[in-house]
Scaffold this motif. Structure first.
Motif, PDB file in Angstrom:
ATOM      1  N   ASN A  49       0.828  -1.204   0.000  1.00  0.00           N
ATOM      2  CA  ASN A  49       0.000   0.000   0.000  1.00  0.00           C
ATOM      3  C   ASN A  49       0.865   1.258   0.000  1.00  0.00           C
ATOM      4  O   ASN A  49       0.664   2.180   0.784  1.00  0.00           O
ATOM      5  CB  ASN A  49      -0.954   0.009   1.207  1.00  0.00           C
ATOM      6  N   SER A  50       1.819   1.275  -0.885  1.00  0.00           N
ATOM      7  CA  SER A  50       2.746   2.400  -0.996  1.00  0.00           C
ATOM      8  C   SER A  50       2.188   3.466  -1.931  1.00  0.00           C
ATOM      9  O   SER A  50       1.876   3.167  -3.092  1.00  0.00           O
ATOM     10  CB  SER A  50       4.094   1.905  -1.529  1.00  0.00           C
ATOM     11  N   PRO A  51       2.070   4.731  -1.472  1.00  0.00           N
ATOM     12  CA  PRO A  51       1.560   5.782  -2.366  1.00  0.00           C
ATOM     13  C   PRO A  51       2.452   6.000  -3.577  1.00  0.00           C
ATOM     14  O   PRO A  51       1.972   6.325  -4.663  1.00  0.00           O
ATOM     15  CB  PRO A  51       1.515   7.016  -1.452  1.00  0.00           C
ATOM     16  N   ARG A  52       3.771   5.792  -3.400  1.00  0.00           N
ATOM     17  CA  ARG A  52       4.699   5.987  -4.524  1.00  0.00           C
ATOM     18  C   ARG A  52       4.388   5.023  -5.658  1.00  0.00           C
ATOM     19  O   ARG A  52       4.348   5.408  -6.829  1.00  0.00           O
ATOM     20  CB  ARG A  52       6.135   5.804  -4.023  1.00  0.00           C
ATOM     21  N   HIS A  53       4.157   3.775  -5.310  1.00  0.00           N
ATOM     22  CA  HIS A  53       3.860   2.776  -6.337  1.00  0.00           C
ATOM     23  C   HIS A  53       2.485   3.021  -6.966  1.00  0.00           C
ATOM     24  O   HIS A  53       2.299   2.820  -8.168  1.00  0.00           O
ATOM     25  CB  HIS A  53       3.922   1.374  -5.747  1.00  0.00           C
ATOM     26  N   PHE A  54       1.522   3.474  -6.154  1.00  0.00           N
ATOM     27  CA  PHE A  54       0.191   3.736  -6.701  1.00  0.00           C
ATOM     28  C   PHE A  54       0.223   4.914  -7.673  1.00  0.00           C
ATOM     29  O   PHE A  54      -0.412   4.872  -8.734  1.00  0.00           O
ATOM     30  CB  PHE A  54      -0.802   4.020  -5.571  1.00  0.00           C
ATOM     31  N   ILE A  55       0.974   5.939  -7.346  1.00  0.00           N
ATOM     32  CA  ILE A  55       1.076   7.101  -8.238  1.00  0.00           C
ATOM     33  C   ILE A  55       1.728   6.702  -9.562  1.00  0.00           C
ATOM     34  O   ILE A  55       1.330   7.166 -10.636  1.00  0.00           O
ATOM     35  CB  ILE A  55       1.864   8.238  -7.545  1.00  0.00           C
ATOM     36  N   TYR A  56       2.709   5.791  -9.509  1.00  0.00           N
ATOM     37  CA  TYR A  56       3.302   5.312 -10.753  1.00  0.00           C
ATOM     38  C   TYR A  56       2.276   4.535 -11.574  1.00  0.00           C
ATOM     39  O   TYR A  56       2.211   4.681 -12.808  1.00  0.00           O
ATOM     40  CB  TYR A  56       4.520   4.435 -10.484  1.00  0.00           C
ATOM     41  N   CYS A  57       1.451   3.740 -10.901  1.00  0.00           N
ATOM     42  CA  CYS A  57       0.392   3.006 -11.602  1.00  0.00           C
ATOM     43  C   CYS A  57      -0.575   3.976 -12.279  1.00  0.00           C
ATOM     44  O   CYS A  57      -0.995   3.751 -13.418  1.00  0.00           O
ATOM     45  CB  CYS A  57      -0.360   2.108 -10.629  1.00  0.00           C
ATOM     46  N   LEU A  58      -0.919   5.045 -11.582  1.00  0.00           N
ATOM     47  CA  LEU A  58      -1.801   6.058 -12.171  1.00  0.00           C
ATOM     48  C   LEU A  58      -1.147   6.688 -13.399  1.00  0.00           C
ATOM     49  O   LEU A  58      -1.804   6.918 -14.422  1.00  0.00           O
ATOM     50  CB  LEU A  58      -2.134   7.141 -11.143  1.00  0.00           C
ATOM     51  N   TYR A  59       0.126   6.963 -13.294  1.00  0.00           N
ATOM     52  CA  TYR A  59       0.884   7.547 -14.407  1.00  0.00           C
ATOM     53  C   TYR A  59       0.844   6.635 -15.633  1.00  0.00           C
ATOM     54  O   TYR A  59       0.792   7.107 -16.774  1.00  0.00           O
ATOM     55  CB  TYR A  59       2.323   7.798 -13.960  1.00  0.00           C
ATOM     56  N   LYS A  60       0.811   5.322 -15.394  1.00  0.00           N
ATOM     57  CA  LYS A  60       0.789   4.345 -16.479  1.00  0.00           C
ATOM     58  C   LYS A  60      -0.639   3.943 -16.848  1.00  0.00           C
ATOM     59  O   LYS A  60      -0.872   2.905 -17.460  1.00  0.00           O
ATOM     60  CB  LYS A  60       1.599   3.105 -16.108  1.00  0.00           C
ATOM     61  N   ASP A  61      -1.608   4.780 -16.482  1.00  0.00           N
ATOM     62  CA  ASP A  61      -3.014   4.593 -16.853  1.00  0.00           C
ATOM     63  C   ASP A  61      -3.639   3.362 -16.202  1.00  0.00           C
ATOM     64  O   ASP A  61      -4.458   2.674 -16.806  1.00  0.00           O
ATOM     65  CB  ASP A  61      -3.173   4.516 -18.376  1.00  0.00           C
ATOM     66  N   CYS A  62      -3.258   3.087 -14.970  1.00  0.00           N
ATOM     67  CA  CYS A  62      -3.930   2.061 -14.172  1.00  0.00           C
ATOM     68  C   CYS A  62      -4.714   2.775 -13.071  1.00  0.00           C
ATOM     69  O   CYS A  62      -4.779   3.995 -13.035  1.00  0.00           O
ATOM     70  CB  CYS A  62      -2.909   1.099 -13.560  1.00  0.00           C
ATOM     71  N   GLY A  63      -5.295   2.035 -12.166  1.00  0.00           N
ATOM     72  CA  GLY A  63      -6.062   2.629 -11.082  1.00  0.00           C
ATOM     73  C   GLY A  63      -7.540   2.712 -11.387  1.00  0.00           C
ATOM     74  O   GLY A  63      -8.037   2.141 -12.367  1.00  0.00           O
ATOM     75  N   MET A  64      -8.258   3.437 -10.530  1.00  0.00           N
ATOM     76  CA  MET A  64      -9.698   3.580 -10.689  1.00  0.00           C
ATOM     77  C   MET A  64     -10.019   4.658 -11.716  1.00  0.00           C
ATOM     78  O   MET A  64      -9.133   5.422 -12.129  1.00  0.00           O
ATOM     79  CB  MET A  64     -10.331   3.930  -9.335  1.00  0.00           C
ATOM     80  N   TYR A  65     -11.278   4.728 -12.128  1.00  0.00           N
ATOM     81  CA  TYR A  65     -11.702   5.778 -13.046  1.00  0.00           C
ATOM     82  C   TYR A  65     -12.320   6.903 -12.228  1.00  0.00           C
ATOM     83  O   TYR A  65     -13.306   6.700 -11.522  1.00  0.00           O
ATOM     84  CB  TYR A  65     -12.717   5.257 -14.061  1.00  0.00           C
ATOM     85  N   GLY A  66     -11.735   8.074 -12.300  1.00  0.00           N
ATOM     86  CA  GLY A  66     -12.227   9.222 -11.541  1.00  0.00           C
ATOM     87  C   GLY A  66     -11.172   9.729 -10.572  1.00  0.00           C
ATOM     88  O   GLY A  66     -10.608   8.977  -9.776  1.00  0.00           O
ATOM     89  N   PHE A  67     -10.900  11.026 -10.612  1.00  0.00           N
ATOM     90  CA  PHE A  67      -9.844  11.646  -9.803  1.00  0.00           C
ATOM     91  C   PHE A  67     -10.074  11.438  -8.308  1.00  0.00           C
ATOM     92  O   PHE A  67      -9.169  11.057  -7.563  1.00  0.00           O
ATOM     93  CB  PHE A  67      -9.773  13.147 -10.127  1.00  0.00           C
ATOM     94  N   LEU A  68     -11.301  11.678  -7.841  1.00  0.00           N
ATOM     95  CA  LEU A  68     -11.573  11.591  -6.414  1.00  0.00           C
ATOM     96  C   LEU A  68     -11.447  10.167  -5.887  1.00  0.00           C
ATOM     97  O   LEU A  68     -11.030   9.946  -4.747  1.00  0.00           O
ATOM     98  CB  LEU A  68     -12.965  12.151  -6.103  1.00  0.00           C
ATOM     99  N   ARG A  69     -11.814   9.185  -6.696  1.00  0.00           N
ATOM    100  CA  ARG A  69     -11.673   7.795  -6.275  1.00  0.00           C
ATOM    101  C   ARG A  69     -10.204   7.447  -6.037  1.00  0.00           C
ATOM    102  O   ARG A  69      -9.842   6.834  -5.037  1.00  0.00           O
ATOM    103  CB  ARG A  69     -12.267   6.869  -7.335  1.00  0.00           C
ATOM    104  N   ASN A  70      -9.349   7.855  -6.961  1.00  0.00           N
ATOM    105  CA  ASN A  70      -7.927   7.584  -6.800  1.00  0.00           C
ATOM    106  C   ASN A  70      -7.334   8.397  -5.656  1.00  0.00           C
ATOM    107  O   ASN A  70      -6.462   7.911  -4.927  1.00  0.00           O
ATOM    108  CB  ASN A  70      -7.180   7.891  -8.102  1.00  0.00           C
ATOM    109  N   LEU A  71      -7.841   9.608  -5.489  1.00  0.00           N
ATOM    110  CA  LEU A  71      -7.348  10.456  -4.402  1.00  0.00           C
ATOM    111  C   LEU A  71      -7.630   9.818  -3.051  1.00  0.00           C
ATOM    112  O   LEU A  71      -6.810   9.904  -2.126  1.00  0.00           O
ATOM    113  CB  LEU A  71      -8.000  11.841  -4.483  1.00  0.00           C
TER     114      LEU A  71
END
Length: 320
Positions: free
Chosen positions: A289-311
């Motif tokens: 649950n590292s924020p650094r790794h999650f932000i990289y996933c977001l950068y590579k177009d992974c994660g949830m759909y919607g800014f607030l959900r990812n936030l």
């Protein structure tokens, strides 16, 4: 004739659904395409649901009660139990309280008839959201929930968030075969919902096709297992002030983490088509649950759909 040689199994799981189940079964039996079997598994109802099912079994040979001794399995377990033991070419999922639009089956069969390449496939559609009296709340569930099936149709997105709604879905035998060959009771218990797990299998081994045409009236009556709550300001306010943002994020991360670990355990090659650094970041995020790794996933177009959900997931990663 379209689909004349295709064996179609419609599977329905019920639990205390006496209030609406007749309307739903009638809508299925009144489909424009009629050559199918409807299997209904009751998950331990205490109302008259079973009595109603027996009535339909007696008057229409297409309807049968699926019986086992496994007791209450929950919706995901109940549906997966059926597809694991019923033989068909195409499987369609039905909830007990919706209403199917007349061409739901024939539209799904047309897709599979036109995509015969032997690959695992999942077909799904949009939904009309209605109230308990079938008055339309929204013409599009996807718009109401702020989903984007085109952008979310990838493994990197589906690991975090599901857009496939089971009661609109149809899957082919090839996808069921993949499920059967990787079925572990220990891992399966971490499945959030059957449609999400099947979507992960489909995007890993085959493909997901989304039809923007609504195929059902998705009834909201206050007792839905999942339901449609919208995505506007009132939803945000409810999450922050009623459910609690930290508690909600913690619960959500825990669920997707356990599901990912189970999926990765059964399908260790599922990340092989991703670039190595992204695959590593995904594994690290779900383990640490590292924020650094999650932000990289977001950068590579992974994660949830919607800014607030990812936030919200970033917030929880920082404040865990």
């Amino acid at each position: 004739m379209l689909g004349a040689d295709v064996i179609i199994a419609v599977v329905m799981s019920t639990y205390n659904g006496a209030e609406y189940i007749k309307e739903q079964i009638n809508s299925i039996l009144s489909q424009s395409y009629s050559d199918f079997s409807l299997y209904i598994r009751d998950d331990g109802s205490s109302d008259n649901t079973l009595g109603i099912i027996h009535e339909y079994c007696e008057k229409d040979k297409r309807v049968s009660l699926y019986s086992d001794s496994k007791g209450n399995l929950g919706p995901a377990g109940s549906f997966l139990e059926m597809i694991n033991n019923i033989s068909a070419d195409v499987y369609m999922f039905a909830d007990q309280d919706d209403v199917w639009l007349q061409n739901k089956i024939i539209d799904a069969i047309s897709f599979f008839e036109n995509h015969k390449d032997g690959k695992p496939k999942l077909y799904c559609t949009d939904l009309k959201v209605v109230d308990k009296n079938l008055n339309v709340i929204s013409d599009s569930f996807m718009v109401r929930e702020n989903y984007n099936p085109v952008k979310q149709n990838s493994l990197g997105r589906l690991l975090f968030q599901n857009f496939v709604v089971g009661c609109t879905s149809a899957i082919n035998k090839e996808l069921v075969d993949v499920f059967k060959t990787s079925n572990s009771k220990e891992c399966i218990k971490n499945i959030i919902m059957h449609d999400w797990w099947l979507a992960l299998l489909a995007v890993t081994y085959g493909e997901i096709f989304f039809n923007p045409k609504a195929s059902i009236l998705y009834r909201q009556h206050g007792r839905n297992s999942i339901g449609s709550t919208g995505s506007g300001f009132s939803k945000i306010k409810h999450v922050i002030f009623t459910e609690g943002l930290h508690r909600k994020s913690q619960k959500y991360f825990s669920m997707i983490k356990e599901q990912f670990l189970s999926f990765y355990c059964l399908h260790p090659n599922c990340l092989n088509n991703l670039e190595p650094k992204l695959a590593s970041s995904l594994k690290c995020y779900f383990n640490e649950n590292s924020p650094r790794h999650f932000i990289y996933c977001l950068y590579k177009d992974c994660g949830m759909y919607g800014f607030l959900r990812n936030l919200s997931l970033i917030y929880y990663s920082i404040h865990k």
